[in-house]
Enzyme design. Structure first.
Site, PDB file in Angstrom:
ATOM      1  N   HIS A 102      77.978  26.977  27.002  1.00 17.61           N
ATOM      2  CA  HIS A 102      76.618  27.399  26.640  1.00 17.61           C
ATOM      3  C   HIS A 102      76.230  26.953  25.234  1.00 17.61           C
ATOM      4  CE1 HIS A 102      73.050  30.031  26.668  1.00 17.61           C
ATOM      5  NE2 HIS A 102      73.279  30.073  25.371  1.00 17.61           N
TER       6      HIS A 102
ATOM      7  N   HIS B  99      69.862  21.460  28.564  1.00 21.95           N
ATOM      8  CA  HIS B  99      69.800  20.721  29.825  1.00 21.95           C
ATOM      9  C   HIS B  99      68.953  19.477  29.659  1.00 21.95           C
ATOM     10  CE1 HIS B  99      66.570  23.736  29.797  1.00 21.95           C
ATOM     11  NE2 HIS B  99      65.836  22.843  30.444  1.00 21.95           N
TER      12      HIS B  99
HETATM   13  P1  5GP Z   1      62.866  23.888  30.737  1.00 21.08           P
HETATM   14  O1  5GP Z   1      61.484  24.415  31.032  1.00 21.08           O
HETATM   15  O2  5GP Z   1      63.694  24.940  30.009  1.00 21.08           O
HETATM   16  O3  5GP Z   1      62.913  22.559  30.067  1.00 21.08           O
HETATM   17  O4  5GP Z   1      63.533  23.643  32.153  1.00 21.08           O
HETATM   18  C1  5GP Z   1      64.070  24.645  32.938  1.00 21.08           C
HETATM   19  C2  5GP Z   1      64.061  24.140  34.353  1.00 21.08           C
HETATM   20  O5  5GP Z   1      64.887  24.986  35.138  1.00 21.08           O
HETATM   21  C3  5GP Z   1      62.668  24.161  35.006  1.00 21.08           C
HETATM   22  O6  5GP Z   1      62.316  22.839  35.397  1.00 21.08           O
HETATM   23  C4  5GP Z   1      62.837  25.090  36.194  1.00 21.08           C
HETATM   24  O7  5GP Z   1      62.129  24.673  37.345  1.00 21.08           O
HETATM   25  C5  5GP Z   1      64.341  25.080  36.421  1.00 21.08           C
HETATM   26  N1  5GP Z   1      64.848  26.293  37.007  1.00 21.08           N
HETATM   27  C6  5GP Z   1      64.499  27.579  36.678  1.00 21.08           C
HETATM   28  N2  5GP Z   1      65.191  28.447  37.416  1.00 21.08           N
HETATM   29  C7  5GP Z   1      65.997  27.713  38.230  1.00 21.08           C
HETATM   30  C8  5GP Z   1      66.960  28.071  39.246  1.00 21.08           C
HETATM   31  O8  5GP Z   1      67.233  29.244  39.526  1.00 21.08           O
HETATM   32  N3  5GP Z   1      67.580  27.048  39.881  1.00 21.08           N
HETATM   33  C9  5GP Z   1      67.310  25.740  39.594  1.00 21.08           C
HETATM   34  N4  5GP Z   1      67.976  24.823  40.299  1.00 21.08           N
HETATM   35  N5  5GP Z   1      66.418  25.363  38.646  1.00 21.08           N
HETATM   36  C10 5GP Z   1      65.776  26.352  37.978  1.00 21.08           C
HETATM   37 ZN    ZN Z   2      74.185  29.455  29.349  1.00 23.51          ZN
END
Ligand code: 5GP
Ligand code: ZN
Length: 117
Positions: free
Chosen positions: A51, A103
């Site tokens: 993490h 990520h």
């Molecule tokens: P961020 O907005 O932090 O750059 O990206 C987070 C990503 O995680 C988003 O694109 C969202 O759709 C994805 N995400 C959120 N919850 C989940 C989940 O439970 N499973 C998966 N596979 N993706 C998720």
């Molecule tokens: Zn984490």
């Protein structure tokens, strides 16, 4: 905080197998899985198993793992036969980060505009 899985972190739960995900690749240090809300025909996330809140923290603390994430992004692109793709690290809420475990988004399979929204 880094290192120990965080109880309230969704992606730590995916690493531990406590939340299901469609995993496409896994290495000793990384997991790649399909985004639940895809923004392109191919939308895959690569995360470090350890993490870190964001890519900047990861790169500072574990540059070797940061390189593993980048290498895995290319491996995913190769597997998905993406000649072009966009690699995105949203860093901070103002940039759209919603999950605070580092990520990389791999987005491909359609044309992309620049500048991004
Ligand atoms: P961020 O907005 O932090 O750059 O990206 C987070 C990503 O995680 C988003 O694109 C969202 O759709 C994805 N995400 C959120 N919850 C989940 C989940 O439970 N499973 C998966 N596979 N993706 C998720
Ligand atoms: Zn984490």
């Amino acid at each position: 905080m880094a290192g120990e899985p965080q109880d309230d972190c969704l992606f730590c739960k995916i690493v531990e197998g406590h939340v299901p995900a469609t995993i496409v690749r896994e290495t000793e240090s990384t997991v790649a899985f399909r985004d639940i809300n895809p923004q392109a025909p191919v939308h895959i996330l690569v995360i470090p198993k350890v993490h870190y809140a964001n890519a900047a923290a990861l790169a500072t603390a574990e540059p070797t793992v940061a390189a593993d994430v980048l290498r895995e992004a290319q491996a995913v692109a190769d597997e998905e036969k993406l000649e072009s793709y966009r690699l995105v690290f949203n860093t901070g809420p103002g940039a759209g980060q919603t999950v605070f475990h580092a990520h990389a988004h791999i987005l491909g399979g359609r044309g992309m505009q620049w500048p991004p929204g």
